[in-house]
Design a protein around this motif. Structure first.
Motif, PDB file in Angstrom:
ATOM      1  N   ASN A  49       0.842  -1.192   0.000  1.00  0.00           N
ATOM      2  CA  ASN A  49       0.000   0.000   0.000  1.00  0.00           C
ATOM      3  C   ASN A  49       0.879   1.244   0.000  1.00  0.00           C
ATOM      4  O   ASN A  49       1.795   1.363   0.822  1.00  0.00           O
ATOM      5  N   HIS A  51       0.761   5.579  -0.097  1.00  0.00           N
ATOM      6  CA  HIS A  51      -0.055   6.783   0.068  1.00  0.00           C
ATOM      7  C   HIS A  51       0.820   8.015  -0.099  1.00  0.00           C
ATOM      8  O   HIS A  51       1.940   8.067   0.435  1.00  0.00           O
ATOM      9  N   ASP A  67      -3.555   7.150  -3.453  1.00  0.00           N
ATOM     10  CA  ASP A  67      -3.464   5.872  -2.744  1.00  0.00           C
ATOM     11  C   ASP A  67      -3.412   4.766  -3.788  1.00  0.00           C
ATOM     12  O   ASP A  67      -4.230   4.737  -4.717  1.00  0.00           O
ATOM     13  N   SER A  69      -2.962   0.416  -3.967  1.00  0.00           N
ATOM     14  CA  SER A  69      -2.870  -0.865  -3.257  1.00  0.00           C
ATOM     15  C   SER A  69      -2.709  -1.978  -4.278  1.00  0.00           C
ATOM     16  O   SER A  69      -3.548  -2.143  -5.177  1.00  0.00           O
ATOM     17  N   TYR A  71      -2.063  -6.155  -4.728  1.00  0.00           N
ATOM     18  CA  TYR A  71      -2.188  -7.431  -4.037  1.00  0.00           C
ATOM     19  C   TYR A  71      -1.817  -8.578  -4.982  1.00  0.00           C
ATOM     20  O   TYR A  71      -2.300  -8.628  -6.123  1.00  0.00           O
TER      21      TYR A  71
END
Length: 210
Positions: A49, A51, A67, A69, A71
């Motif tokens: 993550n 930011h 932001d 993210s 995965y």
């Protein structure tokens, strides 16, 4: 000095980790035949993550936020990005825009750990724009609009591509320090590849907080 101002107005944060979960549920379905059904989902994931916040001089009224993210899991690879920007256009008018997008691809590398509910890869996009108009200290008008698109890699009767358009306006009035009168109205329009799912709707609401 401008370079120092830029550096001090930047805030960055990173999170890296590993996680896992296991869900096992059993339920009864009754139509013409009563039967028990079991569903099991297991997922192991690594994630990153990121930011970033950038307050553009001369103050926090000009702000850029990012932001992201990412995965990697035993079921899928997915990435979600959110970008927000706010700036004053006039002394009484502020612009806020944003983008939110997610791409998710379901792979077949670990068939024993496959998610039994969701397995259709997709790309989702949301774009929004809002205005904050404050002609008086205790009164504001907030029009805005949002466009959302959903695209599946293999669309079918359950997972169909669509575009959703939303328009809205809200008004807030504070007669005193502890009371708030608010009103909102909106119009939504859904367009899909399945004509039977298309719709238009009007929404409205009002309230008094004291």
């Amino acid at each position: 000095m401008p370079l120092l101002t830029l550096l001090f107005s930047l805030t960055m944060r990173n999170n890296i980790g590993v996680g896992a979960y296991h869900i096992n549920q059993r339920y009864t379905v009754t139509d013409t035949i009563t039967r028990d059904t079991s569903e099991t989902t297991t997922e192991i994931q690594t994630f990153w993550n990121f930011h970033l916040t950038h307050d553009i001089p001369p103050g926090e009224q000009n702000r850029l936020e990012l932001d992201n993210s990412l995965y990697f899991t035993t079921n899928s690879i997915r990435n979600r990005i959110t970008l927000n920007f706010a700036t004053p256009l006039l002394p009484l008018l502020q612009l806020r825009t944003g983008y939110d997008g997610e791409i998710r691809y379901y792979h077949k590398l670990f068939p024993l750990l496959q998610d039994t509910f969701f397995s259709n890869s997709y790309l989702n996009n949301n774009l929004k724009i809002d205005l904050d108009f404050t002609p008086w200290k205790r009164f504001s008008i907030n029009p805005g609009a949002t466009i959302e698109t959903q695209h599946y890699l293999a669309p079918d009767s359950n997972d169909y591509n669509y575009q959703l358009y939303r328009a809205r306006v809200g008004m807030n009035f504070e007669p005193n320090e502890i009371s708030l009168l608010h009103f909102n109205a909106g119009f939504n329009r859904l367009l899909t590849t399945n004509d039977s799912q298309n719709y238009s709707e009007w929404t409205s609401g009002a309230g008094w907080d004291a």
